[in-house]
Each structure stands twice: as C-alpha cells, then as structure tokens.
Design an enzyme around this catalytic site. Structure first.
Site, PDB file in Angstrom:
ATOM      1  N   HIS C  55       0.817  -1.206   0.000  1.00  0.00           N
ATOM      2  CA  HIS C  55       0.000   0.000   0.000  1.00  0.00           C
ATOM      3  C   HIS C  55       0.858   1.267   0.000  1.00  0.00           C
ATOM      4  O   HIS C  55       0.585   2.217  -0.711  1.00  0.00           O
ATOM      5  CB  HIS C  55      -0.914  -0.031   1.227  1.00  0.00           C
ATOM      6  CG  HIS C  55      -1.739   1.184   1.400  1.00  0.00           C
ATOM      7  ND1 HIS C  55      -2.768   1.493   0.550  1.00  0.00           N
ATOM      8  CD2 HIS C  55      -1.668   2.187   2.306  1.00  0.00           C
ATOM      9  CE1 HIS C  55      -3.300   2.635   0.931  1.00  0.00           C
ATOM     10  NE2 HIS C  55      -2.656   3.078   1.992  1.00  0.00           N
ATOM     11  N   HIS C 104     -10.479   3.148  -0.821  1.00  0.00           N
ATOM     12  CA  HIS C 104     -10.616   2.723   0.570  1.00  0.00           C
ATOM     13  C   HIS C 104     -11.503   1.495   0.585  1.00  0.00           C
ATOM     14  O   HIS C 104     -12.540   1.457   1.228  1.00  0.00           O
ATOM     15  CB  HIS C 104     -11.182   3.862   1.439  1.00  0.00           C
ATOM     16  CG  HIS C 104     -10.501   3.982   2.754  1.00  0.00           C
ATOM     17  ND1 HIS C 104     -11.148   4.306   3.912  1.00  0.00           N
ATOM     18  CD2 HIS C 104      -9.209   3.808   3.099  1.00  0.00           C
ATOM     19  CE1 HIS C 104     -10.282   4.340   4.909  1.00  0.00           C
ATOM     20  NE2 HIS C 104      -9.111   4.038   4.443  1.00  0.00           N
TER      21      HIS C 104
END
Ligand SMILES: Nc1ncnc2c1ncn2[C@@H]1O[C@H](COP(=O)(O)OP(=O)(O)O)[C@@H](O)[C@H]1O
Ligand SMILES: [Mg+2]
Lengths: 81, 224, 741, 81
Positions: C55, C104
């Site tokens: 990430h 998200h």
C-alpha cells in the site's frame, strides 16, 4: 407488559466525536463536573408479557446483529419490570 | 444595508448566504460565533451547515455561542433574523422559534429541488413574494422534520406563522408539511430549504430564493 | 514497560522479532538489518513494515508506473507531477488545480459507513496538503450483485458514509459511478476523488527544509485507530501484559476535519509553513519519514509529546496509529506563535513534537530514550521493488475464440421491452436514491453534477472560469483486454469532459486489481498501465498522480480489473456548459460518430450472462477529432450526451427523462445501433437552424453525423416502438428504492 | 470516580423514525418479540469522586439545557456506583 432496554455504547478504544463535542461544550457553559463524556444509544422495546427464555435469546441476538455493530460497539440488555 | 452572516465552527453555507445578500444588493458582513459584536448590521442570517458537527442535536451547541446572546436580545426587539437549515435548528434550540427539527422520516440526508408554497408574505423576509406563490428551492439536510406539540401547531397555523409549506411528495415527515415558520412578530424566520442556493439558474434550480434577501433589504430601506 | 531502544537492539542482535506477522518477507527483514547494521528496534520494525507494505511502497507497481513519467507528453500545464500528495495543474488566470483519486476498499467492506467516510476524509487531506481549498468530491463505487443480501448491508452504509463525511465538510459531490458485478461481492470498491483550487504561489510541498525548523503535529489526538496489525509488537514489548485490544477500523470525525481545513487555509494564507504532510496510512511513521526524506537533512522527534486519546498506547502504536484528521507541518520558529494562535482560534490541538536537523537521520526518542535512528529515505522512498512475473491468463484466449450470442430485439414490441428492461437494470437505473444523499449545492459553484456527463464547478465568479471532472472505468472491457480497456476508459472520460463543454487537461487514476502475486492479475495490471500511458501520450495529457489498490479479491477470485480514470478539464466560461437533458421540443437530434456492432462487454450482453470476446476497437485519433468537434461546436449544442453503458438506447432515454421531453427517432439498423456500446459516439440536440454549422464541423473534423430524430412529445418513439415517458421513468426510477428501501 | 448516566428519550407524542425503522426491521429478520421500539440517547459522564449536591444540581441543569431539548425530549439522570 415488559420493557426491554438495550444500551449501545461505542467501545472505549473507538473515537467518539459526539461525546467529545458534548465534553468540550460543557465547560464552555460553565459546567465543570465532567472528566469525560461518551454518547451512545438507548432502545426501549415494548413487548407483551415477560420475555421467555427463547425470546431473551432472540433479544440478545437482535441486539448483537441489528441494534449494535460489534465492530465498534458493545451492548447491554436489561429487562425492566 | 449591512446584513451579518454568522460563522460557527462547522458552518458551510455561510459564504453562499453572503453571496446571496450581495446579489440582492446588500452588504454582507461576516460575524464570528466567538464574539458578541454584531458590527452594526441591520439583520442577521444564520447559515446552513453542521455547526459543531451537529453532534448531540443540530444547533444545540451553537445556540450557546457568544454571538447568539446578542442575537437573542436583538431579535426580541424586532431585529430581523433568518435561520436557514442549520440556522433554523439553532433558532429553535435558542427558543426564538417554537418546535424542533428532528431526523428525516426516511432517515437519509436528502438533497433535492423542492417545490414550496409561500403562505405568509408579510414577514420581514417574505414580503417580496405574492401570497401562495409557488417556488423551487434546494432542500438539503438530514434532520429537517419539523415537530411540535398540538398546541404549538394550532398557534402557528392560526397565527399565520407558517411561512412556507412543502408541495408534492413529503420530503421528511414535518408536521403539516411545514418548511418554514416565523415568530409572532414576523422578524425571526426559520426555513429548512436553502434560498441562498436559488439565486440564479446557473448554480441553482431557480432564482426564487433571492426574494428572501430582497424582502429584508426592502423592509429595512422602508424603515430607514 | 519494556522499551526497545537502539542501544537495546545493539546489545541483543539475535532477539527474535515477529517480522513475518507484520508482513515482511525474510529478505526484506534482512535488508533492514543491512541498512541499519543491526537489528531494528521494534519501533523501527513497525515503521519499515508498514512503509514497505504494498500500500505505501508500491513495490509491485513501481516498475510499471514509471511509464507515466517516461511516456509523459510535454505539458505546460503540469505544475507538480507524480510523487507529491497530489499533482497540480495550471488552469490559467493564476489558478492551480489539484485532484486525485484514492481507494478505501477493504475498510469499507469491514465497516461500510466508517470505511467510506474515512476514505473521503483521507483524499480531502491529500488535496488540502497541497495548499488548496477542496472544492468538490466524487465517488466511483463498485458492488456485488444488487440483489445480494450483503450488498444491502454494504451499499447503504457506504453511501451514508460518503454523504455523512462529505456533506459535513461542505464539499459538493458532483459525480461518481455505481456498478454492480458479482466479482465485487466481498470486495466492494470505494474510490474517492477530491479536487481543490489555489493560486499558483500557494502550492505547498511535503518537504522538511531548514535546520532548526519545528515539526508540528496538529488536528485530532492520536488514538488506537487502525493499528490492529502492530498490536503484535505491543504485546511483545509489554510481554507481561496481554495484547491490548486495538481497533483496526478508523472512525472519522468530519467536524474535526472541517475545522482543520479552515485552520490550514488560514495558516496557508499567512504563509506560515515550510512544508506540510497529511497523516493517512501509516500515520506518523509515514509523515515524518516522508517529510525528512524529501527534505534536506534529518529530523528529531520526541514521541512522548504526541497528544494521545488513549494513554495506554505504546511508542510503536503511536507511530503506527492511523487516527484521522491529523496533519504535520514544518514551521520556522519565528512563525510558531502565529501558527499556534490560528490553531487556537479554530480549537485545533497543535503540538511541537520535534525539529529539522542538519543530520542525515530520522531520530525518534521516547522520554529521552532513542527508539528510532534510521536514514529516512530507506523508510520512505527506497523500499523494495519487485519485478513480479506476469503472463497472459488462459481466459483471454478462450474468450477471444468464443462467439457472442445475444438475442437482438427486432420488432417494435421487442425493442420497447429491451429498452425498458435495460433502463431498469441496476447498472443503468436511476441513481437518485444514492445521489440525493449527497449535497451538490454547497459552496454555490456547482454548475453541473450527477447525472450529467461530468461535474462542472465554477472557479471564478468574475471571469466564469471553471473545471470539469469525470471518472470512468469499464471493467468488462478491461477484463477482455486490459490494454484497450484502459485506453477506452480514458477516451470515455475525455469524451465526457468534452461533451459538457470543457477541454481535457490532465489525468489521475485509481487502479483496482486482485493479487499482484497472481501472474494473470499482474499481467492485467501491466497491460493497463501500458495502455493508459500510451493513450495519455497520444492525447497529450499528463498523469498527475493516482493510487494502486491490489489484493482486491475474495478467496482466489479477483475482481474485474478496474482502472478508474479521472480526467480534469477546463471550461473558460461555465455559462457555456452543455447539459445532457433535452430541454425543449423541436430540436434536431444527431448521432455523432460511427455506430458499430460489437456487443462484447456491453450491458445488453451482461444482462444475458455473456461477457463477449473482444473489447471494441478504439481509434484515439478519431476520439481527439470528436473532442475538437464538441469543443468547437459548443455554442450550437442545446444538449449533448455521450454514448456509453447501455448504448444509444440509454443515451436517448436519459436525455428525454431529464426534463420529461420526449423524442421521435428512426434508425435504419436499430438493434446494434441502440444496444452496442461503440466508443466515439455522442448524441446532440441542436436547433434546426444550426444544421449547416454542424455539417460544416463534421466535415472539418471528418466525423460522421446522422440525423436520427427530433425532440418533443411525451413519448420516446424509436421506429415503431412507442414508449411513454411515464412508463420509461417508472422502469428507470423504481429499481433502487425497491432494492434499498 | 463516579459515573453519571443521562438517558434522553423523545417524548411519546414526537415521531421517532429511527425507532420505527428498527421496529419494522426486527420482524423482517425473524424477530417477533417487539410491539414497539423507541430510540434515544445515552450519555456516560465520568467525574472525579462522587457528585456533591451542587454538582448534582449542575448535572440536572446540563441535562435539561444541553443534553436534551425539552421541546421534544425527556431525560433521566442516574448516578452509578
Ligand atoms: N496509479 C498511479 N498513477 C499515477 N501516480 C500514482 C499511481 N499510484 C500512485 N501514484 C503516485 O504515487 C505517489 C504516492 O502515492 P500515495 O502513497 O498513495 O500517496 P499518499 O500517501 O499521499 O496518498 C503519489 O504521488 C501518487 O499520486
Ligand atoms: Mg498524502
């Protein structure tokens, strides 16, 4: 006729912006008694007669699945009267 | 004509209210919640938004701001006050207007172009409308359901204090489809829809909202 | 408490550390030891593990993303490119605009409301960090099948979260997407875009310069949010106690963020920061290491100064906490009092937690004990880079060899049925149930918002300058051919911008894929990036930033490759924008572009359970000429709407339903023209008196045009199929309320 | 350290859409025990030591002016422990 109360509060480690807002409004209004405020929900559920054992199990289950979100909240079930 | 627009922490449509005042020909003056100084304005708009996050109840915390103590005193002496959406909620919490605004019946925030009927064109903020004029003004809120007890409702209805009512499909479960009310004197008005977002057809569904602002300017000029 | 310090790490080099639990591979752990010349402390281990995660480090995607730089077209508009929190482009008149999309996804599946809400909060802080006032948001979303029970849990929560947070910030939501496909069950996509505006001279960067400058943490207090993972370290350090319960979900406080925005803008206005960074994923670890890494020297941080919401947090947890609504600024000592005064005015907690040094290390102490002593670049910018193997998956050849077998409606009754069925299908049905939960009016500058082709916001009330934004992805085409799919998505997004009357200027993207460890997924990713970079070069548009989201899968089933492409356009005079709806009777309707017959990846095929074989062919030269035609012809278009999901059938339906003014259309070859989703097409409505102008434009740009009908009446009539608008509207609008209440 | 609990409920005559929504969701999930549901708020306020008499008066006042809106709500104050 019984009244079931389910109290749902955010877990202590979860941020509670609503409680915080109240907590910081109180002293601005001159109320200095509080060291912390948490805000939660309260459900009053009316039912006919007293809850049977299986109904109590149902209430617990409803509290866990519908009335609260176990990821961030805890609940307490109380029977009044 | 100087018209104040209050900014609370969390106010959102304050700049928009100021723009609407200027469009109507007034001078918008920014007022800060933390000061009780009304800066010699001749009327005040409490704008929309989420003052203090609308946590607890909408408007519940804002109503205790220092600027509100000045506004409450002035309003009791006939000073014109318009509360839009969150501003309406603040006025109810401050007891300048009766009743309260609660969660929309559908439980969702609702943003839509809303048809309204203006039912009182004698208040300081609505005198530019014709009676029963139909207008279209954006509605956008999560807690816009007007509630009060039967007694209050009777007083509002019989006293002509209902200034605007929703037309068409009920947006939020308000009693008697009430969209806006005034106090008995007509200087304090609360309105759930956002007239500041209906000042031109480029950015809004109509320019009907402008009349709320020209009304008060007209009134003030007439009085001066 | 047993604090793992640097000197401790030197004393017991063989201490066993739970690096695998933290997601580090053996060789990565070994590299950390090499860099430091000793074992890391537990705080250092926490920092490296999270900063070297997929990430934060982009370790699987980096080698591919380089193409956005290598193939970048020359662009005078680009003021800040890839590498900062968000790219910045010049839109003229001294204005700079910054925009970016971020995902998200996973948090929104676990806790839909908070996951989506904090997704909005995060991207807004990225935009704010650049020095800009955020002015609008968009939300491209993907869900499992609309009828699936879990979608009823996930969708309403996500929508409420996006609305709850964005509305409270006072950001108009001007567009997005909602697409259902079963591959997203168990892995919905929540992508959020934010756009912001500033003057050129107000651009801020995430750099810590100037020895002696102060590091200020401001905003919300730090709690245990989102640190479920590093609790393993806490339990190690507190070996006497049981691991504390740490939430892995973050809870948002939009009010705190709204106040933080106003506070930051006032601070920017007085030019009080040297550098600034938001706290998002990896919290303070990320902010301090990135600021120091991009700066000129080192940094000292006194971690015990961080204001805590939960006093039981260990240093590792403080470093890792993903508590929302926080920022980190570098401030000259002479400005600190003014800085703190503005924070006080807005009731924002602000604390000096350290200073910039002329050293080369990021040093973090906790009550005087040194717990982190690292070269910041090795944490923030020199993480591992993988050249993951990739290979075309088997399904590609299999599908390519298949035939596309879908029924084609022929008779009037069949066409009518088909249109009604299509417009009622969840992917095409009216999305008002969702979008009415979003404030589109706030800030008073929204010129166009959903369901228009792009969102348009006014930037300057005097000059009428504005920007347009559109996001698009067609995952089914990307599945059939990821290279073409990326190009098609970019083309569609540009077409949307131009249809509204704006000129495409710059690109952002959010690349949502399955596991990069699967060579087939990695191939999809590599092909997507190659396609997007090639197409951006050809259209002359710079990629200004973006986000990669891997591991979107349920078990071994990956989501459809979903590259969400966002395009920013400029419109010189927003009063000239072209809306999509037909606003009056008596207009001539034209189909601009060449109709086709490929049903692959179309909604009509999807309704029949067919994926197709080949993504449609895209000719970017034609797309460019179409864009030019749309821009040059702007003043003659009463309305315009591009052809995408649902084909011409959907385009026409949406145009007539907007203001309930019907149309009579005749088509020579109705079935493919109506339902194939051929790129490069737009339906426009013009005054009959503008005919010659349109014909001239078509000639000039060599784009075919076809007069297909006229507006008016209370029905949509296509050849002999007569559909009343009442009926069409009902089919279109009742789907979402029926599904979601 | 005392905990004050303030329970705030909508007056019975005021529309309670949240309670109603829960009331109609329950049977859909197979829970049939409830005849009616009302939803309210619950505040947990921490304070140092037990509340003095004047503090109790303050708490009552805060509950009446800030924590609840007497136009639509009623409240109950409880001291726990
Ligand atoms: N798909 C992509 N296309 C272009 N740039 C990307 C992409 N993915 C990430 N980036 C860029 O890489 C940098 C790091 O991204 P990220 O760590 O997500 O930033 P942040 O932490 O500020 O959100 C940013 O400049 C971002 O724009
Ligand atoms: Mg960032």
């Amino acid at each position: 006729m019984a009244k079931i109360v389910v109290e749902v509060m955010l877990k202590p480690e979860i941020l509670d912006p609503q409680g915080q807002a109240v907590g910081s409004a109180l002293p601005r209004l001159g109320f200095t008694f509080a060291t912390s405020v948490r805000q939660g929900k309260r459900f009053e559920i009316e039912m006919v007669g007293d809850p049977s054992e299986s109904q109590m199990a149902d209430i617990q289950k409803a509290a866990e699945t519908l009335l609260s979100n176990p990821v961030i909240e805890t609940y307490v079930v109380k029977v009044e009267k | 004509m100087r018209i104040g627009v209050v900014t609370f922490p969390g106010s959102l449509d304050d700049r928009d209210a100021a723009r609407a005042i200027e469009h109507a020909g007034g001078t918008a003056v920014s007022l800060w919640h933390g000061s009780d100084n009304l800066k010699e304005v001749e009327a005040v708009v409490l704008p929309g938004g989420f003052s203090y996050g609308d946590y607890l109840r909408c408007g519940a915390i804002a109503r205790f701001a220092p600027i509100m103590s000045s506004i409450i005193i002035a309003a009791e002496h006939g000073f014109p006050v318009l509360g839009i959406c969150n501003g309406f909620q603040v006025l109810c919490e401050a007891h300048l207007l009766p009743g309260a605004l609660t969660r929309n019946q559908g439980l969702h925030f609702l943003c839509r172009d809303q048809r309204l009927r203006i039912e009182n064109n004698s208040t300081m903020w609505t005198n530019g409308f014709s009676l029963n004029q139909e207008v279209v003004i954006p509605l956008k809120n999560g807690e816009g359901s007007f509630q009060c007890d039967d007694e209050t409702l009777k007083t509002l209805e019989s006293g002509g204090q209902v200034i605007a009512r929703y037309l068409g499909e009920d947006p939020n479960g308000s009693r008697d489809l009430i969209a806006g009310i005034s106090n008995a004197r007509g200087n304090v008005v609360g309105l759930m829809p956002h007239p500041e977002h209906a000042i031109d057809t480029l950015t809004g569904p109509s320019n009907d909202g402008l009349t709320f602002f020209t009304s008060v300017l007209h009134q003030l000029v007439g009085r001066a | 408490m047993n604090l793992d310090t640097v000197s401790q790490a030197q004393i017991d080099p063989d201490h066993v550390q739970p690096f695998r639990e933290l997601g580090l591979k053996d060789d990565e752990y070994f590299r950390i030891k090499e860099i430091l010349g000793r074992r890391p402390t537990s705080s250092e281990l926490a920092m490296y593990s999270v900063m070297w995660s997929e990430h934060c480090s982009y370790k699987s995607s980096k080698v591919h993303l380089r193409q956005f730089g290598e193939k970048a077209p020359h662009s005078e508009a680009l003021l800040v490119g890839i590498g900062e929190n968000a790219g910045v482009v010049d839109i003229g008149q001294g204005y700079a605009v910054t925009f970016k999309i971020e995902s998200h996804n996973h948090p929104s599946f676990v806790e839909p409301y908070q996951g989506a809400a904090t997704g909005v909060g995060g991207i807004v802080r990225d935009i704010l960090t650049m020095g800009a006032r955020p002015i609008a948001v968009m939300d491209p979303l993907r869900f499992g099948l609309a009828q699936a029970p879990d979608t009823k849990r996930v969708l309403p929560g996500i929508v409420a979260g996006i609305g709850g947070y964005g509305n409270c910030l006072g950001l108009p939501n001007i567009g997005g997407e909602i697409v259902f496909d079963e591959t997203y069950a168990g892995n919905p996509l929540v992508n959020a875009l934010c756009v912001g505006v500033m003057r050129h001279e107000d651009i801020k960067l995430a750099k810590a310069h100037g020895t002696g400058n102060l590091v200020v943490l401001f905003g919300a207090k730090t709690g245990g949010d989102g640190i479920g993972g590093v609790s393993v370290l806490a339990s190690e350090t507190f070996n006497d106690a049981k691991p504390t319960k740490r939430p892995s979900v973050q809870v948002g406080d939009p009010f705190a963020e709204k106040v933080l925005i106003e506070c930051c803008l006032e601070i920017f206005h007085e030019d009080l920061v040297v550098g600034i960074q938001d706290l998002g994923g990896a919290g303070l670890s990320c902010a301090t290491s990135e600021l120091a890494s991009a700066g000129s020297g080192g940094m000292n941080i006194q971690l015990e100064k961080v204001p805590l919401r939960d006093p039981s947090l260990s240093p590792e947890e403080i470093l890792m906490s993903e508590s929302q609504e926080r920022m980190c600024a570098i401030v000259e000592p002479s400005n600190i009092n003014r800085f703190l005064a503005i924070c006080k005015k807005w009731d924002v907690t602000a604390t000096v937690i350290g200073e910039v040094t002329d050293g080369e290390r990021l040093n973090i102490t906790f009550n005087g004990e040194l717990i982190v002593h690292v070269p910041p670049r090795t944490v923030a910018h020199e993480g591992p880079v993988y050249n993951r193997p990739f290979a075309e998956p088997d399904y590609i050849a299999k599908l390519a060899a298949s035939t596309v077998d879908v029924p084609l409606p022929i008779t009037a009754a069949e066409i009518k049925d088909a249109v009604l069925k299509l417009m009622a299908s969840p992917n095409l049905a009216d999305k008002t149930w969702v979008t009415s939960q979003y404030d589109r009016y706030v800030q008073g500058n929204t010129i166009l918002a959903q369901p228009e082709d792009s969102g348009v916001v006014r930037i300057d009330e005097q000059t009428h300058l504005g920007v347009a934004i559109s996001t698009d992805a067609n995952a089914r085409w990307s599945y059939l051919n990821p290279y073409e799919g990326a190009k098609l998505a970019l083309a569609e997004s540009c077409r949307n911008i131009a249809t509204s009357g704006a000129k495409p200027l710059a690109v952002t993207n959010c690349l949502n894929f399955g596991s990069p460890e699967d060579p087939g997924v990695m191939w999809q990713f590599a092909e997507t990036v190659r396609g997007l970079a090639d197409a951006c070069l050809e259209l002359g548009l710079p990629v200004t930033g973006g986000n990669v989201s891997f591991y979107n899968q349920t078990g071994t089933v990956a989501i459809l490759p979903t590259p969400v492409i966002g395009v920013l356009g400029v419109i010189q005079d927003v009063r000239e924008r072209t809306p999509m709806g037909i606003a009056k009777a008596g207009l001539d309707l034209y189909l601009i572009g060449q109709a086709g017959e490929n049903f692959s990846g179309s909604e009509w095929a999807y309704l029949h359970g067919v994926m197709g074989n080949q993504a449609p062919e895209l000719n970017l030269d034609v797309e460019q000429r179409l864009i030019n035609l749309l821009l040059e012809g702007q003043s003659i278009f009463e309305s315009a709407h591009d052809v995408s999901n649902g084909g011409v059938a959907a385009t026409l339906s949406e145009m007539v339903l907007r203001h309930k003014i019907g149309a009579k259309v005749s088509l020579e070859n109705p079935a493919p023209t109506l339902f194939a989703e051929t790129p490069g097409q737009v339906v426009v409505a013009i005054e009959p008196t503008s005919t010659n102008d349109l014909v001239a434009l078509a000639g000039k740009f060599q784009i075919p045009i076809l007069r297909i009908g006229t507006s008016g009446g209370e029905n949509l009539i296509i050849n002999d199929a007569d559909i009343s608008l009442v009926e069409l509207n009902q089919a279109f609008t009742e789907t979402f309320p029926k599904l979601f209440g």
